[in-house]
Motif scaffolding. Structure first.
Motif, PDB file in Angstrom:
ATOM      1  N   ASP A   1     -15.064  -9.931   8.200  1.00 58.51           N
ATOM      2  CA  ASP A   1     -14.386 -10.377   6.982  1.00 58.51           C
ATOM      3  C   ASP A   1     -13.781  -9.186   6.226  1.00 58.51           C
ATOM      4  O   ASP A   1     -14.449  -8.170   6.003  1.00 58.51           O
ATOM      5  CB  ASP A   1     -15.390 -11.105   6.081  1.00 58.51           C
ATOM      6  N   THR A   2     -12.524  -9.326   5.816  1.00 59.45           N
ATOM      7  CA  THR A   2     -11.842  -8.241   5.119  1.00 59.45           C
ATOM      8  C   THR A   2     -12.404  -7.977   3.724  1.00 59.45           C
ATOM      9  O   THR A   2     -12.065  -6.966   3.102  1.00 59.45           O
ATOM     10  CB  THR A   2     -10.334  -8.531   5.012  1.00 59.45           C
ATOM     11  N   LYS A   3     -13.261  -8.868   3.212  1.00 56.63           N
ATOM     12  CA  LYS A   3     -13.924  -8.571   1.938  1.00 56.63           C
ATOM     13  C   LYS A   3     -14.859  -7.372   2.085  1.00 56.63           C
ATOM     14  O   LYS A   3     -15.176  -6.691   1.112  1.00 56.63           O
ATOM     15  CB  LYS A   3     -14.724  -9.782   1.454  1.00 56.63           C
ATOM     16  N   VAL A   4     -15.331  -7.130   3.315  1.00 61.79           N
ATOM     17  CA  VAL A   4     -16.217  -5.993   3.598  1.00 61.79           C
ATOM     18  C   VAL A   4     -15.505  -4.923   4.404  1.00 61.79           C
ATOM     19  O   VAL A   4     -15.730  -3.729   4.202  1.00 61.79           O
ATOM     20  CB  VAL A   4     -17.483  -6.463   4.353  1.00 61.79           C
ATOM     21  N   TYR A   5     -14.632  -5.342   5.310  1.00 58.30           N
ATOM     22  CA  TYR A   5     -13.982  -4.397   6.222  1.00 58.30           C
ATOM     23  C   TYR A   5     -12.460  -4.443   6.045  1.00 58.30           C
ATOM     24  O   TYR A   5     -11.715  -4.771   6.959  1.00 58.30           O
ATOM     25  CB  TYR A   5     -14.380  -4.712   7.670  1.00 58.30           C
ATOM     26  N   GLY A   6     -12.024  -4.117   4.842  1.00 61.18           N
ATOM     27  CA  GLY A   6     -10.589  -4.067   4.570  1.00 61.18           C
ATOM     28  C   GLY A   6      -9.949  -2.853   5.232  1.00 61.18           C
ATOM     29  O   GLY A   6     -10.552  -1.781   5.320  1.00 61.18           O
ATOM     30  N   PRO A   7      -8.689  -2.964   5.677  1.00 57.98           N
ATOM     31  CA  PRO A   7      -8.038  -1.888   6.443  1.00 57.98           C
ATOM     32  C   PRO A   7      -7.319  -0.842   5.600  1.00 57.98           C
ATOM     33  O   PRO A   7      -6.721   0.089   6.145  1.00 57.98           O
ATOM     34  CB  PRO A   7      -7.010  -2.677   7.264  1.00 57.98           C
ATOM     35  N   GLU A   8      -7.385  -0.954   4.281  1.00 57.85           N
ATOM     36  CA  GLU A   8      -6.512  -0.155   3.422  1.00 57.85           C
ATOM     37  C   GLU A   8      -6.777   1.352   3.466  1.00 57.85           C
ATOM     38  O   GLU A   8      -5.898   2.144   3.105  1.00 57.85           O
ATOM     39  CB  GLU A   8      -6.611  -0.650   1.970  1.00 57.85           C
ATOM     40  N   PHE A   9      -7.967   1.772   3.882  1.00 58.70           N
ATOM     41  CA  PHE A   9      -8.255   3.205   4.014  1.00 58.70           C
ATOM     42  C   PHE A   9      -7.756   3.732   5.363  1.00 58.70           C
ATOM     43  O   PHE A   9      -6.992   4.699   5.438  1.00 58.70           O
ATOM     44  CB  PHE A   9      -9.753   3.486   3.881  1.00 58.70           C
ATOM     45  N   LEU A  10      -8.214   3.112   6.441  1.00 60.93           N
ATOM     46  CA  LEU A  10      -7.911   3.619   7.781  1.00 60.93           C
ATOM     47  C   LEU A  10      -6.419   3.538   8.116  1.00 60.93           C
ATOM     48  O   LEU A  10      -5.902   4.384   8.852  1.00 60.93           O
ATOM     49  CB  LEU A  10      -8.718   2.848   8.829  1.00 60.93           C
ATOM     50  N   LEU A  11      -5.730   2.550   7.578  1.00 57.57           N
ATOM     51  CA  LEU A  11      -4.309   2.387   7.913  1.00 57.57           C
ATOM     52  C   LEU A  11      -3.411   3.375   7.178  1.00 57.57           C
ATOM     53  O   LEU A  11      -2.181   3.321   7.327  1.00 57.57           O
ATOM     54  CB  LEU A  11      -3.871   0.947   7.642  1.00 57.57           C
ATOM     55  N   THR A  12      -3.998   4.300   6.404  1.00 63.19           N
ATOM     56  CA  THR A  12      -3.183   5.399   5.874  1.00 63.19           C
ATOM     57  C   THR A  12      -2.825   6.378   6.989  1.00 63.19           C
ATOM     58  O   THR A  12      -1.927   7.207   6.818  1.00 63.19           O
ATOM     59  CB  THR A  12      -3.932   6.162   4.762  1.00 63.19           C
ATOM     60  N   GLU A  13      -3.531   6.299   8.091  1.00 64.09           N
ATOM     61  CA  GLU A  13      -3.217   7.113   9.267  1.00 64.09           C
ATOM     62  C   GLU A  13      -2.506   6.252  10.301  1.00 64.09           C
ATOM     63  O   GLU A  13      -2.591   5.019  10.271  1.00 64.09           O
ATOM     64  CB  GLU A  13      -4.495   7.715   9.854  1.00 64.09           C
ATOM     65  N   ASP A  14      -1.850   6.884  11.250  1.00 69.67           N
ATOM     66  CA  ASP A  14      -1.048   6.170  12.241  1.00 69.67           C
ATOM     67  C   ASP A  14      -1.929   5.620  13.361  1.00 69.67           C
ATOM     68  O   ASP A  14      -1.951   6.161  14.478  1.00 69.67           O
ATOM     69  CB  ASP A  14       0.018   7.107  12.818  1.00 69.67           C
ATOM     70  N   ILE A  15      -2.641   4.554  13.053  1.00 70.77           N
ATOM     71  CA  ILE A  15      -3.484   3.885  14.051  1.00 70.77           C
ATOM     72  C   ILE A  15      -3.298   2.373  13.899  1.00 70.77           C
ATOM     73  O   ILE A  15      -2.767   1.901  12.893  1.00 70.77           O
ATOM     74  CB  ILE A  15      -4.979   4.252  13.913  1.00 70.77           C
ATOM     75  N   VAL A  16      -3.723   1.632  14.901  1.00 73.77           N
ATOM     76  CA  VAL A  16      -3.812   0.180  14.828  1.00 73.77           C
ATOM     77  C   VAL A  16      -5.289  -0.176  14.799  1.00 73.77           C
ATOM     78  O   VAL A  16      -6.074   0.344  15.603  1.00 73.77           O
ATOM     79  CB  VAL A  16      -3.109  -0.484  16.030  1.00 73.77           C
ATOM     80  N   LEU A  17      -5.685  -1.023  13.864  1.00 73.43           N
ATOM     81  CA  LEU A  17      -7.093  -1.387  13.678  1.00 73.43           C
ATOM     82  C   LEU A  17      -7.335  -2.821  14.140  1.00 73.43           C
ATOM     83  O   LEU A  17      -6.613  -3.738  13.770  1.00 73.43           O
ATOM     84  CB  LEU A  17      -7.474  -1.253  12.205  1.00 73.43           C
ATOM     85  N   VAL A  18      -8.383  -2.990  14.948  1.00 64.77           N
ATOM     86  CA  VAL A  18      -8.836  -4.314  15.381  1.00 64.77           C
ATOM     87  C   VAL A  18     -10.269  -4.496  14.899  1.00 64.77           C
ATOM     88  O   VAL A  18     -11.106  -3.600  15.093  1.00 64.77           O
ATOM     89  CB  VAL A  18      -8.795  -4.456  16.916  1.00 64.77           C
ATOM     90  N   THR A  19     -10.573  -5.605  14.247  1.00 66.16           N
ATOM     91  CA  THR A  19     -11.948  -5.912  13.839  1.00 66.16           C
ATOM     92  C   THR A  19     -12.314  -7.273  14.423  1.00 66.16           C
ATOM     93  O   THR A  19     -11.481  -8.180  14.457  1.00 66.16           O
ATOM     94  CB  THR A  19     -12.096  -5.930  12.305  1.00 66.16           C
TER      95      THR A  19
END
Length: 527
Positions: free
Chosen positions: A116-134
């Motif tokens: 759930d993005t309420k706990v695992y929001g992507p806003e920190f990690l996506l400041t870098e050039d990566i693709v995030l899968v949860t």
């Protein structure tokens, strides 16, 4: 208006936009099914490939997590839970090169949690050039029930096989989101960290990921594996009239999921170090019918070098044992000082035996000296819990991998104690140090994340953690970082990085305590 659609093998997806902490637009595709719903006759069984759909599927909200009890003591989720989320900085058409993929596996003791993005929001990690899968995966007995009758195709580890299926989905589809299927970093915390480590040891995971980050969990922690007789225990609790595996399976598959869960909660899920927990991955009996996730003892696999040799980061928080101070854990706290509960079941000593009592007395003397132990001395008991439940298994994992792993191997200790420490903030805990899961608040934005000044210790730590983790995902090396070099572990030196208010490179973390446990284990060797 931007066309927020992506084509994957199964059909079209409509996503949504969010904003990272730098103010940049990022794109999210949530609630994507990566397997068939594991319901009906598929309950307890290995996941099946997802079905295709027609039209455009709305992928703008989280998919259900697995039916479980969350940290607020509420039952949430669904048996239909095999969904994942993808977050990317670019949409198809704008993509000029493929980015490293970071594949997140949540923790929760194999019995709770979701992506759930309420706990695992992507806003920190996506400041870098990566693709995030949860991802979500099956939990509790839905994910870890096993039966001895190999003809029934319920050998165990369905939850871990869900992770494998999600990794296969990534291989097929992630390029559509700008992700590189040949550069996938699996990372996770607690049970998720243990699963990352188990992926390294699993023949099913070959070629599906290329680096690992195991946070506060390893395959050698005392809680990492479970029991293989869950079905018979459940059947007894549910007063099932049958005793053979086939009839028990039919009985369990025809019950409402809430009845299965009620029975699960009556299992003695004893988290004491000297018990094998009921629910968790198991070493499967190899049948030849279906691929097995785990076929041998993890320690033996590492020592033999029979695993996927990928670059690896492992580490822990400075006071993992703070986890046992959460409200639910406090309710279950014993009023009796019993040091035998810290004698690992790995030693195969019966409680009350001379050997068990001797080790228990050594533990008491080492941590309390001549002081009379008091269960209300939470600081010292927290450190005992830190060592026995977490650090010892991670330390042993690092030491044994240093013998057989020729790829880069890094160790860290997370010691920052600030406003984003997730568990301490949630449970209002005052013990010093970083507790179990306190590192998560510095990698993921949560509903509790406050506005952070750029020069605050919290934001500085977020930037550092994101840079370290994404550097590793991009290059196999977390360096360069400001003013310090994070050296890999070698056979000769146990190098590590302490992630505190400053970054400090050092050797042999918590050496006095780990030396004590080395001495305990040396006494267990045959003379």
């Amino acid at each position: 208006m931007e066309k927020l659609t992506v084509e994957v093998e199964e059909g079209s997806l409509k996503g949504t936009t969010r904003t990272d902490i730098n103010g940049r637009t990022i794109y999210g595709f949530q609630g994507i099914p990566y397997a068939k719903p594991p319901v009906g006759e598929l309950r307890f069984k290995a996941p099946q490939s997802p079905e295709k759909w027609t039209g455009v599927r709305n992928a703008t909200a989280n998919g259900h997590g697995c039916y479980s009890r969350n940290m607020l003591n509420m039952i949430t989720g669904s048996e239909d839970c095999l969904f994942l989320n993808v977050f990317t900085p670019e949409l198809p058409g704008d993509i000029t090169s493929l980015r490293p993929v970071m594949f997140w596996i949540h923790g929760g003791g194999y019995t709770s949690g979701s992506s759930d993005t309420k706990v695992y929001g992507p806003e920190f990690l996506l400041t870098e050039d990566i693709v995030l899968v949860t991802i979500n995966y099956r939990l509790g007995v839905l994910g870890f029930l096993s039966l001895d009758d190999q003809e029934l195709d319920v050998p165990g580890n369905a939850g871990c096989k869900d992770v494998i299926m999600a990794l296969k989905w990534v291989q097929r589809n992630i390029a559509s989101f700008g992700g590189d299927p040949n550069n996938v970093t699996a990372f996770g915390e607690s049970a998720g960290g243990a699963i990352v480590h188990l992926l390294m040891l699993s023949p099913m995971a070959e070629g599906l990921f290329h680096k690992g980050i195991a946070q506060s969990g390893s395959a050698l922690n005392v809680w990492s594996l479970g029991q293989s007789n869950l079905a018979k225990q459940l059947a007894e609790i549910l007063e099932c009239p049958h005793t053979d595996d086939k009839s028990i399976l039919s009985f369990l598959q025809n019950l409402p999921v809430n009845k299965i869960f009620e029975a699960q909660e009556k299992l003695c899920d004893d988290h004491s170090v000297n018990h094998v927990r009921p629910i968790g991955p198991i070493i499967e009996k190899v049948s030849g019918k279906e691929p097995a996730f785990l076929t041998e003892n993890p320690l033996e696999l590492i020592l033999k070098g029979k695993y996927h040799k990928v670059p690896l980061i492992m580490g822990y928080t400075s006071n993992e044992g703070i986890f046992f101070e959460t409200p639910q854990k406090r309710k279950k706290r014993s009023k009796v000082v019993d040091f035998e509960k810290y004698v690992s079941h790995f030693y195969e000593l019966a409680k009350g035996s001379e050997g068990s009592k001797e080790i228990a007395n050594s533990i008491k003397l080492f941590y309390f000296g001549e002081d009379v132990p008091d269960v209300e001395d939470r600081e010292r008991f927290s450190i005992i819990n830190t060592d026995t439940y977490f650090i010892r298994g991670i330390y042993t994992s690092i030491r044994t991998h240093s013998i057989t792993l020729k790829e880069p191997l890094y160790l860290y200790r997370f010691s920052i104690d600030a406003r984003l420490n997730l568990i301490k903030k949630f449970a209002n805990i005052t013990l010093k140090g970083a507790g179990h899961a306190d590192d998560l608040g510095y990698l993921f934005k949560t509903v509790m994340t406050p506005n952070l000044p750029e020069d605050s210790v919290e934001m500085v730590t977020v930037r550092r953690m994101v840079k370290l983790w994404t550097n590793f995902a991009k290059t196999n090396d977390p360096n360069p970082i400001e003013g310090v070099t994070w050296k890999p572990v070698s056979l000769k030196e146990l190098n590590f990085l302490d992630i505190g208010t400053e970054l400090v490179s050092d050797v042999n973390p918590d050496n006095d305590r780990m030396t004590f446990w080395n001495d305990v284990e040396m006494k267990m060797l045959p003379s």
